[in-house]
Design a protein around this motif. Structure first.
Motif, PDB file in Angstrom:
ATOM      1  N   HIS A 241      28.462  -1.327  34.493  1.00 14.63           N
ATOM      2  CA  HIS A 241      29.083  -2.133  33.736  1.00 14.63           C
ATOM      3  C   HIS A 241      30.589  -2.660  34.402  1.00 14.63           C
ATOM      4  CE1 HIS A 241      30.379   1.940  32.623  1.00 14.63           C
ATOM      5  NE2 HIS A 241      31.492   1.461  32.372  1.00 14.63           N
TER       6      HIS A 241
ATOM      7  N   HIS B 140      30.650  -0.521  37.980  1.00  7.45           N
ATOM      8  CA  HIS B 140      30.689   1.030  38.074  1.00  7.45           C
ATOM      9  C   HIS B 140      29.744   1.696  37.026  1.00  7.45           C
ATOM     10  CE1 HIS B 140      33.700   0.319  35.246  1.00  7.45           C
ATOM     11  NE2 HIS B 140      33.456   1.771  34.769  1.00  7.45           N
TER      12      HIS B 140
ATOM     13  N   PHE C 173      36.958   9.410  27.917  1.00  8.46           N
ATOM     14  CA  PHE C 173      36.078   9.813  29.028  1.00  8.46           C
ATOM     15  C   PHE C 173      35.718  11.427  28.688  1.00  8.46           C
ATOM     16  CE2 PHE C 173      37.936   6.539  31.303  1.00  8.46           C
ATOM     17  CZ  PHE C 173      36.855   5.592  31.567  1.00  8.46           C
TER      18      PHE C 173
ATOM     19  N   ASP D 237      29.822   5.229  34.689  1.00  9.10           N
ATOM     20  CA  ASP D 237      31.052   6.335  34.558  1.00  9.10           C
ATOM     21  C   ASP D 237      30.683   7.569  35.129  1.00  9.10           C
ATOM     22  OD1 ASP D 237      32.541   4.474  33.241  1.00  9.10           O
ATOM     23  OD2 ASP D 237      32.103   5.090  31.250  1.00  9.10           O
TER      24      ASP D 237
HETATM   25 FE   FE2 Z   1      33.559   2.343  32.854  1.00  9.45          FE
END
Ligand code: FE2
Ligand code: AKG
Length: 360
Positions: free
Chosen positions: A304, A222, A324, A224
């Protein structure tokens, strides 16, 4: 790889093997960034354009800088991380009661993802990781407090300091990118204010050892979604897919049979999946999709995934801790065309502009 790099090991856990390919992440020094060292800023810019992943070396020697105290707390083998690791194992117990409560029909927010509750691919294979998300806005009192396991409530001060420090690291990085993208002063930082409502989250991940005869992907590939991610892990297992043209660091020792590397993905387009070697005293930083949008495609968010840790590490439970960051809830994601550089890169094609929080 230089010998000093190989000697950088985490005490108490099996060593990361020298028999696998690794990602050539640049090492950027926080200390030099704080001194506004132009060479370091160049390196940061290059890393964000070419791969979108780099190491941030948090080991500082200058005691009177603002970030020093909290960032040394944040070292991967520093006091905060060990506290989080203890927290995680305590969390295992609260996970259990939490899950029972969920099953008993209470309407709790989806902050916890149980082991194997997600599907990885078309074959229906299950993920092999569990995680728990904590909202920045909850901990800083920007939104109402969410129900949470007792262990987390007991750790609110350390969570608050972790959030504030991660956020200040992110602001520093945004500042460098802001200048290189030729944006008006503090434009990017102004879209990521600590006290404004946003979807920023702390995530604790736990991946137990996988059976020897069946080792595979724990968390699927995926990118982010947000802006900048700060990641701490001590064990291998994180892999990035290198874009064509970026070569991995080859193994310094020949491969043993215990780690079978699958460098190439199914699409066979020259991109390679390689491990990121965790380094003591360093965070792993990566850019998310929001930065690609803001920059009109100049910056990169790389794909990643997490797989079974390599070599002797495969038998040990893997923990990681992530921050995040996301743009503020009210922000619409689109190219910031007030920069001539971004305007040129984005071109005149109409783009899909979506809201940061809702994704619409
Ligand atoms: Fe990630
Ligand atoms: O655990 C890791 O090393 C990476 C986790 C990750 O990529 C994520 O949670 O988005």
């Amino acid at each position: 790889m230089s010998p000093d790099l190989r000697e950088e090991k985490f005490p108490g856990i099996p060593p990361f093997p020298d028999s696998v390919h690794t990602a050539p992440l640049l090492r950027i020094s926080l200390y030099k960034l704080l001194l506004q060292d132009p060479t370091e800023q160049d390196q940061l810019w290059r890393a964000c354009c070419d791969l979108g992943f780099f190491y941030l070396d948090l080991r500082l020697s200058l005691a009177n800088k603002n970030l020093y105290k909290s960032s040394s707390n944040l070292e991967v083998d520093g006091p905060l991380f060990s506290q989080m690791q203890t927290g995680c194992s305590l969390l295992e117990k609260s996970y259990f009661s939490y899950r029972l409560k969920r099953n008993s029909g209470m309407n709790l927010p989806a902050t916890y993802k149980g082991l194997g509750s997600g599907v990885l691919d078309k074959s229906g294979a299950k993920d092999r990781i569990e995680f728990y998300n904590v909202s920045k806005d909850d901990i800083l009192g920007i939104s109402n407090a969410l129900p949470a396991p007792a262990m987390l409530n007991n750790h609110k001060p350390v969570l608050r300091s972790y959030i504030q420090t991660s956020h200040s690291l992110i602001s520093l990085i945004l500042g460098v990118l802001n200048k290189r993208l030729q944006l008006p002063e503090s434009r990017l930082q102004g879209l990521h204010r600590l006290k404004a409502a946003s979807g920023d989250q702390v995530r604790f991940l736990r991946a137990p050892p996988q059976p020897k005869e069946d080792r595979g992907t724990a968390l699927e590939g995926h990118t982010d979604f947000g802006s900048i991610t700060v990641l701490f892990n001590k064990m291998g297992g994180l892999q990035v897919r290198l874009p064509a043209g970026i070569e991995p660091i080859p193994p310094s020792r020949s491969n043993s049979l215990d780690t079978i590397e699958q460098l190439h993905g199914e699409n066979g387009d020259g991109e390679k999946w390689v491990y990121v070697r965790p380094l003591p005293g360093h965070a792993i930083i990566n850019l998310g999709d929001a930065m690609v949008k803001f920059s009109g495609g100049i910056l990169r968010s790389d794909i990643h995934r997490v797989v079974s840790p390599p070599g002797a590490q495969a038998g040990t439970t893997r923990f990681s801790l992530v921050y995040f960051s996301r743009p503020e809830d009210k922000v619409m994601l689109g190219a910031l065309k007030e920069s001539p550089l971004i305007a040129q890169s984005a071109g005149d094609e109409p783009e899909e502009v979506i809201n940061s929080r809702t994704g619409y």
